[in-house]
Design a protein around this motif. Sequence first.
Motif, PDB file in Angstrom:
ATOM      1  N   LEU A  63      43.077  30.070 127.608  1.00  0.00           N
ATOM      2  CA  LEU A  63      42.441  29.047 126.780  1.00  0.00           C
ATOM      3  C   LEU A  63      43.406  28.500 125.730  1.00  0.00           C
ATOM      4  CD1 LEU A  63      38.824  30.419 126.187  1.00  0.00           C
ATOM      5  CD2 LEU A  63      39.486  28.369 127.451  1.00  0.00           C
ATOM      6  N   ASP A  64      44.214  29.383 125.157  1.00  0.00           N
ATOM      7  CA  ASP A  64      45.205  28.926 124.171  1.00  0.00           C
ATOM      8  C   ASP A  64      46.246  28.015 124.815  1.00  0.00           C
ATOM      9  OD1 ASP A  64      43.999  30.263 122.109  1.00  0.00           O
ATOM     10  OD2 ASP A  64      45.328  32.002 122.170  1.00  0.00           O
ATOM     11  N   ILE A  65      46.609  28.297 126.063  1.00  0.00           N
ATOM     12  CA  ILE A  65      47.558  27.439 126.779  1.00  0.00           C
ATOM     13  C   ILE A  65      46.972  26.052 126.969  1.00  0.00           C
ATOM     14  CG2 ILE A  65      48.611  27.063 129.060  1.00  0.00           C
ATOM     15  CD1 ILE A  65      48.973  30.159 129.156  1.00  0.00           C
ATOM     16  N   LYS A  66      45.708  26.002 127.349  1.00  0.00           N
ATOM     17  CA  LYS A  66      45.053  24.711 127.571  1.00  0.00           C
ATOM     18  C   LYS A  66      44.802  23.968 126.262  1.00  0.00           C
ATOM     19  CE  LYS A  66      40.844  23.869 127.605  1.00  0.00           C
ATOM     20  NZ  LYS A  66      39.373  23.690 127.723  1.00  0.00           N
ATOM     21  N   GLU A  67      44.285  24.661 125.274  1.00  0.00           N
ATOM     22  CA  GLU A  67      43.854  24.000 124.055  1.00  0.00           C
ATOM     23  C   GLU A  67      44.976  23.871 123.025  1.00  0.00           C
ATOM     24  OE1 GLU A  67      40.525  26.333 122.810  1.00  0.00           O
ATOM     25  OE2 GLU A  67      39.271  25.697 124.501  1.00  0.00           O
ATOM     26  N   GLY A  68      45.768  24.934 122.849  1.00  0.00           N
ATOM     27  CA  GLY A  68      46.835  24.905 121.855  1.00  0.00           C
ATOM     28  C   GLY A  68      48.089  24.218 122.353  1.00  0.00           C
ATOM     29  N   ARG A  69      48.489  24.551 123.582  1.00  0.00           N
ATOM     30  CA  ARG A  69      49.703  23.963 124.153  1.00  0.00           C
ATOM     31  C   ARG A  69      49.406  22.698 124.950  1.00  0.00           C
ATOM     32  NH1 ARG A  69      54.451  27.581 124.870  1.00  0.00           N
ATOM     33  NH2 ARG A  69      54.177  29.207 123.311  1.00  0.00           N
ATOM     34  N   ARG A  70      48.119  22.411 125.141  1.00  0.00           N
ATOM     35  CA  ARG A  70      47.676  21.190 125.821  1.00  0.00           C
ATOM     36  C   ARG A  70      48.266  21.079 127.232  1.00  0.00           C
ATOM     37  NH1 ARG A  70      45.008  18.307 122.064  1.00  0.00           N
ATOM     38  NH2 ARG A  70      44.871  16.471 123.406  1.00  0.00           N
ATOM     39  N   ILE A  71      48.239  22.196 127.929  1.00  0.00           N
ATOM     40  CA  ILE A  71      48.690  22.249 129.319  1.00  0.00           C
ATOM     41  C   ILE A  71      47.456  22.411 130.202  1.00  0.00           C
ATOM     42  CG2 ILE A  71      50.055  23.489 131.039  1.00  0.00           C
ATOM     43  CD1 ILE A  71      51.797  24.520 128.722  1.00  0.00           C
ATOM     44  N   PRO A  72      47.146  21.450 131.066  1.00  0.00           N
ATOM     45  CA  PRO A  72      46.005  21.624 131.975  1.00  0.00           C
ATOM     46  C   PRO A  72      46.247  22.783 132.933  1.00  0.00           C
ATOM     47  CG  PRO A  72      47.264  19.662 132.551  1.00  0.00           C
ATOM     48  CD  PRO A  72      47.831  20.160 131.265  1.00  0.00           C
ATOM     49  N   VAL A  73      45.169  23.461 133.309  1.00  0.00           N
ATOM     50  CA  VAL A  73      45.267  24.672 134.132  1.00  0.00           C
ATOM     51  C   VAL A  73      44.396  24.522 135.369  1.00  0.00           C
ATOM     52  CG1 VAL A  73      44.860  27.166 134.212  1.00  0.00           C
ATOM     53  CG2 VAL A  73      45.707  26.110 132.089  1.00  0.00           C
ATOM     54  N   VAL A  74      44.961  24.908 136.515  1.00  0.00           N
ATOM     55  CA  VAL A  74      44.193  25.047 137.756  1.00  0.00           C
ATOM     56  C   VAL A  74      44.124  26.538 138.054  1.00  0.00           C
ATOM     57  CG1 VAL A  74      44.026  24.469 140.203  1.00  0.00           C
ATOM     58  CG2 VAL A  74      45.038  22.826 138.606  1.00  0.00           C
ATOM     59  N   LEU A  75      42.921  27.068 138.085  1.00  0.00           N
ATOM     60  CA  LEU A  75      42.733  28.514 138.161  1.00  0.00           C
ATOM     61  C   LEU A  75      41.914  28.897 139.387  1.00  0.00           C
ATOM     62  CD1 LEU A  75      42.818  31.362 136.692  1.00  0.00           C
ATOM     63  CD2 LEU A  75      40.638  30.692 135.655  1.00  0.00           C
ATOM     64  N   VAL A  76      42.459  29.807 140.198  1.00  0.00           N
ATOM     65  CA  VAL A  76      41.674  30.452 141.250  1.00  0.00           C
ATOM     66  C   VAL A  76      41.346  31.851 140.757  1.00  0.00           C
ATOM     67  CG1 VAL A  76      41.782  31.495 143.540  1.00  0.00           C
ATOM     68  CG2 VAL A  76      42.494  29.131 143.230  1.00  0.00           C
ATOM     69  N   GLU A  77      40.076  32.181 140.707  1.00  0.00           N
ATOM     70  CA  GLU A  77      39.670  33.476 140.157  1.00  0.00           C
ATOM     71  C   GLU A  77      38.341  33.909 140.768  1.00  0.00           C
ATOM     72  OE1 GLU A  77      39.510  36.868 138.689  1.00  0.00           O
ATOM     73  OE2 GLU A  77      41.297  35.696 138.175  1.00  0.00           O
ATOM     74  N   HIS A  78      38.206  35.224 141.025  1.00  0.00           N
ATOM     75  CA  HIS A  78      36.987  35.761 141.620  1.00  0.00           C
ATOM     76  C   HIS A  78      35.995  36.273 140.583  1.00  0.00           C
ATOM     77  CE1 HIS A  78      37.729  35.403 145.895  1.00  0.00           C
ATOM     78  NE2 HIS A  78      38.945  35.897 145.750  1.00  0.00           N
TER      79      HIS A  78
END
Length: 256
Positions: A197-212
Motif C-alpha cells: 500500500l505504501d508503494i502504491k500510495e506513497g511512491r505512487r507506483i501502480p501495482v498488479v497483484l496476483v494473490e490467493h
Amino acid sequence: MTHAVLEASGLTLSFGAIKALDNVSFRVHPDELLSIIGPNGAGKSSLLNCLSGFYRPQAGSVRFLGQDITRLPTHRYAELGVGRTFQGIQTYASMTVRENILCGFHTRMTSGLFSAFLYWGRVRREEDRYVREAEAIIEFLELEELRHASVGELPYGLRKRVDLGRALAMQPKVLIMDEPMAGMNPEEKSDLARYILDIKEGRRIPVVLVEHDMDVVMDISDRVMVMEWGRSIAEGTPEEVRNDPRVIQAYLGVEA
C-alpha cells in the motif's frame, strides 16, 4: 478518462491444445492496485508473464505508457519500467541485504566495464548515488539492522522483503507481483500488505497483484479481476466482485 499505465488487449496464449489465455483485456490506471484472482490453472501467472515479456502471446497486445511493447526483448521491459517479483525468492543468498538491493539498479547504471575497472570519478559518483538510494529502500522496508546480513541467513518473510526491495531498485513505473505472500505467516502478510500500500500510495507506483489470500485482496485492492480457464469472468471493486454470482460459483464458494 485517465490514460492507462499498462494495458492488455485481446491476449491469447496457447500451449499445444491448452489455451492459457483466451482474449483477455484490461487496463491498469495510475495510482491503482489491481488484483487478479482465480483458481489454480486460471491463467494468472501466464498473464503476468505476458505483461512482463517472459511469454509472447499468439494474439493481442501489451501497451505500456501508450507504447506497444508486446514484441520487445524481455530486458527492455525492465529498462522501460515494468517491475516484477515472482512466486519464488530470487535473491542471492551469499550476498548481503544491501548488495542484493544494489543489484536492482543494474538497468539504470551507465558506466561501462572499462570505466568501472578504472573507477573514475563518474563511476564513483554513480556508485555513491545508488548506495544512497539503496539505503532509502532499506529504510522504507525497515531493514536497517540487517543491511549487512547475509540474505541466506534471514527468515523467509525477510528474504521476500529483500526481493521486493530489489524490484523497487529498478525504479519501476508499474510493479507486477506474483503471489508475494505465498508461504508467509499472518504477521508477515500484514507487514507486506502495508508495504504494498505504501508503494502504491506513497511512491505512487501502480501495482498488479496476483494473490490467493482473499482477505488481503479484498482489503487492499482498488479493483479486482477474476479469471477462470484463461478468461476474465468479472471485474470491479472488491465489493462488486465479492457479490458477483459468477465469482461465487467459480472461486469464492457459496456460504452455507
